[in-house]
Design an enzyme around this catalytic site. Structure first.
Site, PDB file in Angstrom:
ATOM      1  N   TYR A 182     -11.525   5.503  -9.293  1.00 24.32           N
ATOM      2  CA  TYR A 182     -11.194   6.197  -7.856  1.00 24.32           C
ATOM      3  C   TYR A 182     -10.960   7.585  -8.294  1.00 24.32           C
ATOM      4  O   TYR A 182     -10.417   8.101  -7.358  1.00 24.32           O
ATOM      5  CB  TYR A 182      -9.536   5.661  -7.839  1.00 24.32           C
TER       6      TYR A 182
ATOM      7  N   CYS B 102     -18.721   5.946 -24.586  1.00 24.48           N
ATOM      8  CA  CYS B 102     -19.941   6.521 -24.329  1.00 24.48           C
ATOM      9  C   CYS B 102     -20.370   6.489 -22.968  1.00 24.48           C
ATOM     10  O   CYS B 102     -21.340   5.750 -22.561  1.00 24.48           O
ATOM     11  CB  CYS B 102     -20.856   5.779 -25.126  1.00 24.48           C
ATOM     12  N   GLU B 103     -19.593   7.281 -22.092  1.00 17.78           N
ATOM     13  CA  GLU B 103     -19.752   7.071 -20.529  1.00 17.78           C
ATOM     14  C   GLU B 103     -19.421   8.599 -20.351  1.00 17.78           C
ATOM     15  O   GLU B 103     -18.366   8.977 -20.566  1.00 17.78           O
ATOM     16  CB  GLU B 103     -18.922   6.281 -19.815  1.00 17.78           C
TER      17      GLU B 103
ATOM     18  N   ARG C  27       2.047  -1.380  -6.559  1.00 22.78           N
ATOM     19  CA  ARG C  27       2.047  -0.138  -7.136  1.00 22.78           C
ATOM     20  C   ARG C  27       3.381   0.676  -7.220  1.00 22.78           C
ATOM     21  O   ARG C  27       3.733   1.211  -8.083  1.00 22.78           O
ATOM     22  CB  ARG C  27       1.021   0.860  -6.712  1.00 22.78           C
TER      23      ARG C  27
ATOM     24  N   GLY D 218       0.788  -1.066  -0.057  1.00 25.41           N
ATOM     25  CA  GLY D 218       0.035  -0.054  -0.172  1.00 25.41           C
ATOM     26  C   GLY D 218       0.829   1.150   0.099  1.00 25.41           C
ATOM     27  O   GLY D 218       0.390   2.317   0.375  1.00 25.41           O
TER      28      GLY D 218
END
Length: 417
Positions: A319, A345-346, A279, A242
């Site tokens: 997010y 298309c959003e 990450r 994290g």
């Protein structure tokens, strides 16, 4: 080390390592992901320096970026893996990560996945529920096998990150609540087929302050002492990952700072320590290269419509994440305010709102930064679009590490009467 160390303008062109991104775009149709091998190796080096100095083992969280070429870099550096599926197990093994360095996390391990990991001989299962514990015990007994296990305990520590990536608060689907811990431990020590290692925690993702780790380590120390007094042999602590990276706001968490907290809070406890960065090892090493399809002049600000969409990079929609943007051609144009969006298309298919950028015209290319983690692995063929390729740069050479999966390729998996 930031990706910007490997991403610089030279002679008016944006270079990653020793290759201009525009030159790659001439050969690999946009959009595509591009990674710097040197940047990944540098982050691995920083991580090893910090955590190996306190005796901790490092298990790369495969879910961050599971490309085999990325996993091979982890294997070559001697890192283990933290996996959450049979597919990730297969990828880690194929890339050369030894099974004895693999930890299996995740809340919904299926019978077939548990069996695959048992057959592979992995290092440890992180158990997240009593039913999962019972199923693994039954499988081990039926197969005459023994499994190393740790209990993922929910420490009820709020990491103050986005609600979609917070995992350690009361009511989370992750981990066993403290009220069920002794029941789980008693079941393990009674079993002839489960070997107790200890406890595991994971506080969430993109954490940029030390306080959550301090709280979790202090609670773990108290629990280890208490449980040992009750006869439970706790020898291993998996502290998860994290560790946050800088997405452009200057906030991040240094490996050395986390290692110092772990060392201070858990010193002389007599436990082996594992960490699971994901990450932080790969995010800054990657960019998403895209072309501006249209510049749409509207009020109050213009839109830059890219050929990359939320199906290619989901983080902004999922997010509300923000990724810095650079033009591939260095510009002296005056800065303007604009919106950067994709073609899906959003309404949520948006990368940057009210961004200050030099003027960018149709046909010009841009790079969205810090895209090496939770980018390509979350991509889809939504709107029947291609799943875009991935490229790895090593010095002045580059290679296609995942080819484009076209909409025609995807139709090959379907059938109709």
């Amino acid at each position: 080390m930031n990706s910007e160390s490997f991403l610089q303008y030279r002679d008016g062109q944006l270079y990653m390592e020793s290759i201009s991104l525009n030159s790659i775009a001439e050969q690999v149709e946009t959009p595509f992901y591009c990674y710097s091998a040197a940047a990944i190796k540098a982050r691995i080096g920083d991580c090893k320096s910090a955590f190996e100095s306190i005796g901790a083992t490092i298990h790369y969280a495969v879910k961050a970026n599971s490309n085999l070429a990325v996993l091979r870099l982890m294997a070559e550096a001697g890192l283990g893996a933290d996996i959450v599926s049979e597919g990730e197990l297969a990828r880690a093994l194929k890339a050369g990560i030894p099974p004895q360095d693999i930890i299996f996390s995740g809340v919904g391990k299926r019978t077939s996945e548990l069996l695959a990991a048992l057959d592979a001989g992995i290092f440890q299962f992180n158990l997240e529920s009593i039913p999962e514990l019972e199923r693994l015990a039954d499988l081990c007994e039926s197969r005459g096998r023994t499994a190393n296990v740790s209990i993922r305990i929910n420490p009820e520590v709020d990491a103050a990150t986005h609600r979609h990536i917070t995992t350690a608060v009361r009511g989370s689907k992750f981990g066993i609540p403290f009220s069920q811990l002794e029941l789980a431990l008693e079941r393990i020590v009674r079993s002839d087929s489960l070997r107790l290692h200890g406890l595991a925690v994971h506080l969430g993702s993109q954490i940029v302050t030390l306080e959550p780790y301090e709280k979790a380590c202090r609670r773990l120390r108290e629990w280890v002492i208490e449980l040992r007094d009750k006869g439970y042999p706790i020898t291993h602590l998996d502290l998860g990952g994290g560790f946050g990276i800088d997405y452009g706001d200057g906030r991040c968490l240094a490996y050395g700072a986390v290692a110092a907290v772990i060392d201070r809070e858990l010193r002389n406890l007599g436990v082996a320590i594992a960490v699971e960065p994901g990450r932080s090892l790969v995010a800054t090493a990657g960019v998403l290269v895209s072309e501006v399809v249209y510049r749409k002049e509207v009020e109050p600000v213009p839109f830059l419509i890219l050929d990359a969409g939320m199906n290619d990079l989901l983080r902004p929609a999922l997010y509300q994440a923000s990724h810095q943007l650079l033009t591939l051609k260095q510009s002296d144009e005056a800065r303007e305010i604009c919106n950067v969006v994709g073609p899906i298309c959003e309404s949520s298919d948006s990368f940057l709102q009210q961004a200050s950028l030099p003027r960018v015209n149709s046909g010009e290319r841009v790079a969205l930064l810090q895209a090496g983690a939770y980018g390509a692995v979350m991509a889809s063929g939504y709107n029947s679009r291609d799943v875009i390729p991935e490229v790895m740069i090593t010095g002045d050479q580059y290679g296609l590490i995942r080819r484009r999966i076209s909409h025609r390729d995807l139709m090959e998996y379907e059938n109709f009467a």
